[in-house]
Design an enzyme around this catalytic site. Structure first.
Site, PDB file in Angstrom:
ATOM      1  N   CYS A 154     -10.058  -6.871   1.605  1.00 22.89           N
ATOM      2  CA  CYS A 154     -10.630  -5.491   1.298  1.00 22.89           C
ATOM      3  C   CYS A 154     -11.557  -5.403   0.662  1.00 22.89           C
ATOM      4  O   CYS A 154     -12.671  -4.520   0.721  1.00 22.89           O
ATOM      5  CB  CYS A 154      -9.302  -4.815   0.871  1.00 22.89           C
ATOM      6  N   ARG A 179      -8.200 -16.927   7.594  1.00 24.58           N
ATOM      7  CA  ARG A 179      -9.644 -16.109   7.422  1.00 24.58           C
ATOM      8  C   ARG A 179     -10.684 -17.440   7.290  1.00 24.58           C
ATOM      9  O   ARG A 179     -11.809 -17.318   7.900  1.00 24.58           O
ATOM     10  CB  ARG A 179      -9.766 -15.576   6.237  1.00 24.58           C
ATOM     11  N   HIS A 199     -11.108   1.126  -3.307  1.00 28.41           N
ATOM     12  CA  HIS A 199     -11.680   0.322  -4.255  1.00 28.41           C
ATOM     13  C   HIS A 199     -12.943   0.595  -4.570  1.00 28.41           C
ATOM     14  O   HIS A 199     -13.858   1.319  -3.697  1.00 28.41           O
ATOM     15  CB  HIS A 199     -11.636  -1.130  -3.495  1.00 28.41           C
ATOM     16  N   GLN A 238     -10.005  -2.094  -8.252  1.00 26.65           N
ATOM     17  CA  GLN A 238      -9.263  -2.224  -6.889  1.00 26.65           C
ATOM     18  C   GLN A 238      -7.851  -1.297  -7.124  1.00 26.65           C
ATOM     19  O   GLN A 238      -7.152  -1.421  -8.204  1.00 26.65           O
ATOM     20  CB  GLN A 238      -8.809  -3.653  -6.701  1.00 26.65           C
ATOM     21  N   SER A 277      -2.933   0.423  -3.757  1.00 20.77           N
ATOM     22  CA  SER A 277      -2.723   0.311  -2.359  1.00 20.77           C
ATOM     23  C   SER A 277      -2.798  -1.108  -1.907  1.00 20.77           C
ATOM     24  O   SER A 277      -2.169  -1.649  -0.983  1.00 20.77           O
ATOM     25  CB  SER A 277      -3.388   1.317  -1.463  1.00 20.77           C
ATOM     26  N   GLY A 278      -3.822  -1.976  -2.420  1.00 19.51           N
ATOM     27  CA  GLY A 278      -3.899  -3.370  -2.170  1.00 19.51           C
ATOM     28  C   GLY A 278      -2.941  -4.279  -2.406  1.00 19.51           C
ATOM     29  O   GLY A 278      -2.725  -5.241  -1.825  1.00 19.51           O
ATOM     30  N   ARG A 335      15.320  -4.563   8.371  1.00 17.40           N
ATOM     31  CA  ARG A 335      15.589  -3.438   7.592  1.00 17.40           C
ATOM     32  C   ARG A 335      14.985  -2.227   8.389  1.00 17.40           C
ATOM     33  O   ARG A 335      15.599  -1.011   7.985  1.00 17.40           O
ATOM     34  CB  ARG A 335      14.953  -3.527   6.064  1.00 17.40           C
ATOM     35  N   SER A 336      13.960  -2.240   9.088  1.00 10.42           N
ATOM     36  CA  SER A 336      13.349  -1.017   9.458  1.00 10.42           C
ATOM     37  C   SER A 336      13.785  -0.732  11.220  1.00 10.42           C
ATOM     38  O   SER A 336      13.638   0.332  11.503  1.00 10.42           O
ATOM     39  CB  SER A 336      11.926  -1.024   9.448  1.00 10.42           C
TER      40      SER A 336
HETATM   41  P1  A2P Z   1       9.911  -3.456   6.259  1.00  9.99           P
HETATM   42  O1  A2P Z   1       9.543  -2.217   5.983  1.00  9.99           O
HETATM   43  O2  A2P Z   1      10.896  -3.381   7.455  1.00  9.99           O
HETATM   44  O3  A2P Z   1      10.249  -4.293   5.242  1.00  9.99           O
HETATM   45  P2  A2P Z   1       3.353  -3.490   2.648  1.00  9.99           P
HETATM   46  O4  A2P Z   1       2.297  -4.351   2.600  1.00  9.99           O
HETATM   47  O5  A2P Z   1       2.986  -1.889   2.467  1.00  9.99           O
HETATM   48  O6  A2P Z   1       4.481  -3.727   1.667  1.00  9.99           O
HETATM   49  O7  A2P Z   1       4.257  -3.504   4.065  1.00  9.99           O
HETATM   50  C1  A2P Z   1       4.566  -4.831   4.375  1.00  9.99           C
HETATM   51  C2  A2P Z   1       4.926  -4.803   6.037  1.00  9.99           C
HETATM   52  O8  A2P Z   1       5.631  -5.968   6.353  1.00  9.99           O
HETATM   53  C3  A2P Z   1       6.325  -3.762   6.341  1.00  9.99           C
HETATM   54  O9  A2P Z   1       6.063  -3.112   7.482  1.00  9.99           O
HETATM   55  C4  A2P Z   1       7.377  -4.750   6.249  1.00  9.99           C
HETATM   56  O10 A2P Z   1       8.779  -4.074   7.190  1.00  9.99           O
HETATM   57  C5  A2P Z   1       6.833  -5.807   6.821  1.00  9.99           C
HETATM   58  N1  A2P Z   1       7.742  -6.874   6.864  1.00  9.99           N
HETATM   59  C6  A2P Z   1       8.005  -7.504   5.579  1.00  9.99           C
HETATM   60  N2  A2P Z   1       8.946  -8.477   5.754  1.00  9.99           N
HETATM   61  C7  A2P Z   1       8.890  -8.627   7.252  1.00  9.99           C
HETATM   62  C8  A2P Z   1       9.777  -9.723   8.112  1.00  9.99           C
HETATM   63  N3  A2P Z   1      10.491 -10.560   7.756  1.00  9.99           N
HETATM   64  N4  A2P Z   1       9.524  -9.279   9.476  1.00  9.99           N
HETATM   65  C9  A2P Z   1       8.791  -8.365   9.854  1.00  9.99           C
HETATM   66  N5  A2P Z   1       8.201  -7.545   9.229  1.00  9.99           N
HETATM   67  C10 A2P Z   1       8.217  -7.779   7.626  1.00  9.99           C
END
Ligand code: A2P
Length: 333
Positions: free
Chosen positions: A131, A101, A244, A158, A161-162, A41-42
């Site tokens: 955290c 962990r 937190h 908490q 953001s967690g 997606r990104s």
């Molecule tokens: P993306 O933004 O492309 O979905 P948060 O914990 O703040 O929600 O962030 C989760 C992070 O994990 C984001 O950068 C998200 O990317 C990434 N992520 C989620 N699913 C996948 C995946 N299948 N492959 C790689 N990165 C992922």
């Protein structure tokens, strides 16, 4: 590592991933190249690092060729799938999830507390602790060194953001909805989080405790190397954006006075004493937001238990609770 490392951030678009970019930049972390990885997606989107626009790449099994250090913060499933692949490719994985962990072959490190543990990483994986556990132990480690910690009774407050970027978005949207009279939408939490507190962080276990509450016990024992440490914890989600707070009763072998306890914080890295109740001075979450240091205050004698102190610890969940601690582990390497 003789040459400057090639570093990757897995989950670079997330709340913690973006903060990792900030920490690498703020700390002037020495690196030859930074690769940003996230989901399909990104892919193709850009993020700025040290005035340079970097293009995000899709995470795949081949992403780790030539990478020396990978900071993972994309959730436990991604860590479980791609962490070992990265480690096999010769990359040192610093993992922010709970996936590894408690693995005996994986050190669990808070650099101010047990930096020596990072040197021995036979699986090429080093885990970043939970955290709330990091922030709690930042407040307790100086006291433990002086008085010998034997038990902790904790209640956490908490921040959203967690729960990642989605948790922050949910609180923001509910605050706006409440102000405008629009209907409240809930996706991340089982109850409305704006104007509320929810005594439920992570999944409930058979014991009645949640997974998050058990992390304080098991991770605390591993980091402090105290296999007999006793911990009771109640984890609570509060409508705070990203710091937190933890209310603690800490029980010790020795009986510390309040003055002796305060003195243990005089020259500690990463934690500062803010404890002047007569002037309304004590740590609050807004004061640690965006800050590296954890703050400790409200230190007083516990009125129920012998050899015990009550205290209050606050730290930025995204920074010391996650991104900063991971970057500090990378610095140890
Ligand atoms: P993306 O933004 O492309 O979905 P948060 O914990 O703040 O929600 O962030 C989760 C992070 O994990 C984001 O950068 C998200 O990317 C990434 N992520 C989620 N699913 C996948 C995946 N299948 N492959 C790689 N990165 C992922």
């Amino acid at each position: 590592m003789n040459k400057l490392p090639h570093v990757a951030i897995v989950g670079a678009t997330g709340a913690v991933g973006r903060e990792m970019l900030v920490c690498l930049s703020e700390r002037n972390f020495p690196l030859s190249k930074l690769t940003l990885l996230a989901s399909a997606r990104s892919a193709g989107k850009k993020l700025t690092f040290r005035d340079e626009e970097l293009t995000i790449e899709e995470l795949t099994a081949d992403s780790f060729n030539g990478i020396d250090i990978a900071l993972f913060s994309a959730g436990g499933g991604i860590s479980e799938k791609f962490g070992p692949l990265a480690a096999e490719a010769g990359c040192i994985v610093i993992d922010n999830s709970s996936a590894f962990r408690m693995d005996p072959g994986v050190p669990l490190v808070v650099p101010e507390i047990n930096p020596e543990a990072a040197a021995n990483h036979p699986r090429n994986i080093i885990a970043n602790p939970n955290c709330s556990t990091i922030i709690t132990l930042m407040g307790l480690a100086p006291l433990h060194k002086a008085f010998g910690l034997t038990g902790i009774i904790a209640s956490t407050y908490q921040a959203v953001s967690g729960s990642g970027a989605q948790g922050i978005a949910e609180l923001e949207s509910q605050i706006k909805a409440l102000a405008s009279g629009a209907p409240i939408e809930k996706k991340v939490y089982p109850h409305q989080i704006a104007h509320n507190v929810i005594p439920h962080v992570d999944a409930f276990q058979e014991t009645g405790y949640t997974k998050e509450e058990q992390k304080m016990l098991h991770e605390g024992r591993k980091i402090l190397n105290l296999p007999d440490l006793k911990v009771t914890c109640t984890c609570v989600r509060v409508p705070v954006m990203r710091s937190h707070s933890i209310s603690l009763t800490a029980i010790f072998e020795k009986d510390p006075s309040v003055a002796e306890a305060r003195a243990t914080f005089s020259d500690r890295a990463g934690v500062k004493l803010v404890d002047d109740p007569a002037s309304d001075l004590y740590p609050v979450p807004l004061d640690t937001t965006g800050q590296d240091d954890c703050l400790v205050g409200r230190i007083r004698k516990d009125q129920v238990l012998p050899n015990a102190l009550a205290l209050w610890v606050v730290g930025d969940q995204v920074k010391k609770g996650a991104a900063l601690n991971a970057v500090q582990i990378a610095e140890l390497l």
